[in-house]
Design an enzyme around this catalytic site. Structure first.
Site, short mmCIF file in Angstrom:
data_model
loop_
_atom_site.label_atom_id
_atom_site.label_comp_id
_atom_site.label_asym_id
_atom_site.label_seq_id
_atom_site.Cartn_x
_atom_site.Cartn_y
_atom_site.Cartn_z
N LYS A 13 0.80 -1.22 0.00
CA LYS A 13 0.00 0.00 0.00
C LYS A 13 0.84 1.27 0.00
CE LYS A 13 -0.97 -0.38 4.88
NZ LYS A 13 0.31 0.27 5.27
N ARG A 88 -5.25 3.01 12.52
CA ARG A 88 -4.76 1.68 12.82
C ARG A 88 -5.77 0.86 13.61
NH1 ARG A 88 -0.07 -0.62 12.68
NH2 ARG A 88 1.58 0.50 11.66
N ARG A 127 13.27 -8.59 1.08
CA ARG A 127 13.75 -7.21 1.16
C ARG A 127 15.12 -7.13 1.83
NH1 ARG A 127 8.87 -3.30 3.03
NH2 ARG A 127 9.46 -4.04 5.09
N ARG A 160 16.29 -6.54 7.63
CA ARG A 160 15.71 -6.12 8.90
C ARG A 160 15.16 -7.33 9.63
NH1 ARG A 160 11.30 -1.66 7.73
NH2 ARG A 160 10.36 -3.21 9.03
N ARG A 171 3.50 -10.85 12.24
CA ARG A 171 2.99 -9.49 12.03
C ARG A 171 1.64 -9.51 11.30
NH1 ARG A 171 7.67 -6.83 8.87
NH2 ARG A 171 6.49 -4.91 8.78
#
Ligand SMILES: [Zn+2]
Length: 219
Positions: A13, A88, A127, A160, A171
């Site tokens: 997004k 959120r 990533r 990360r 997550r």
């Protein structure tokens, strides 16, 4: 027109928000950027936010909402905003509605980026970033010319902690649990649109644009 983009990590997004806000001349509101901006300016709210961030704690809803409200109110009702990853939770959503109502405005459409676990994991776990210059790479989409090495400065790339497979799965699960009532809230108000975020960046972009164009005409 005010638009909200919701979706778990790995749904893409942020990428869409950047492109769409530019194309349509909308103000891109990302709470991360707003918070960092407030901290850098050293405003009273920014100083408060900094205390939480330095301890690695989530900035409380009220403070986030105040910082967003301040930003939105600054442009008055003439603003056209794209909220990226905000609200959120339900409390933030209600607070945003209140703020917009005061400006005689509203949330027009909420896009929910539905992504499968498989695709999100594939996107995020691929990533890599450069610890020296901050350049971002993705094994599948933007690979470095030489594996594991930064194109720009030649340093060894790192991943990360957040982007490791198990962490990504966790997550996603937490995100779904925390946003279920938020999704219901927008669905009941008839503003929720689901976007298939498993599609390519181009296809997802087309889908969003089609909806935005039809909404603009209907307005
Ligand atoms: Zn680099």
């Amino acid at each position: 027109m005010n638009v909200v983009f919701l979706g778990p990590p790995g749904a893409g997004k942020g990428t869409q928000a950047e492109v769409i806000s530019k194309e349509r001349g909308m103000e891109h509101i990302s709470t991360g950027d707003l918070l960092r901006g407030a901290v850098e300016r050293g405003s009273p709210r920014g100083r408060k936010a900094k205390e939480y961030m330095e301890k690695g704690l989530l900035v409380p809803d009220e403070l986030v909402v105040d910082i967003v409200a301040e930003r939105v109110s600054r442009d008055g009702s003439s603003g056209s905003f794209l909220f990226d990853g905000f609200p959120r939770n339900l409390a933030q959503a209600k607070a945003l509605d209140e703020t917009l109502k005061r400006l005689k405005d509203r949330v027009d459409v909420v896009f929910y980026f539905a992504v499968s676990e498989e695709i999100a994991v594939r996107r995020l776990s691929g990533r890599w970033m450069c610890p020296a210059c901050g350049a971002n790479y993705n094994e599948r989409y933007i690979p470095p010319k030489e594996e594991g090495i930064c194109d720009r400065c030649g340093k060894v790339l790192t991943q990360r902690q957040d982007d490791k497979v198990e962490t990504v799965k966790k997550r996603l699960k937490v995100y779904r649990e925390q946003t279920a009532d938020l999704i219901d809230y927008y669905e009941e108000r008839g503003v929720l649109r689901r976007v298939d975020a498993d599609l390519s960046v181009e296809e997802t972009h087309k889908e969003i644009n089609k909806t935005l164009t039809s909404l603009r005409k209907a307005r």
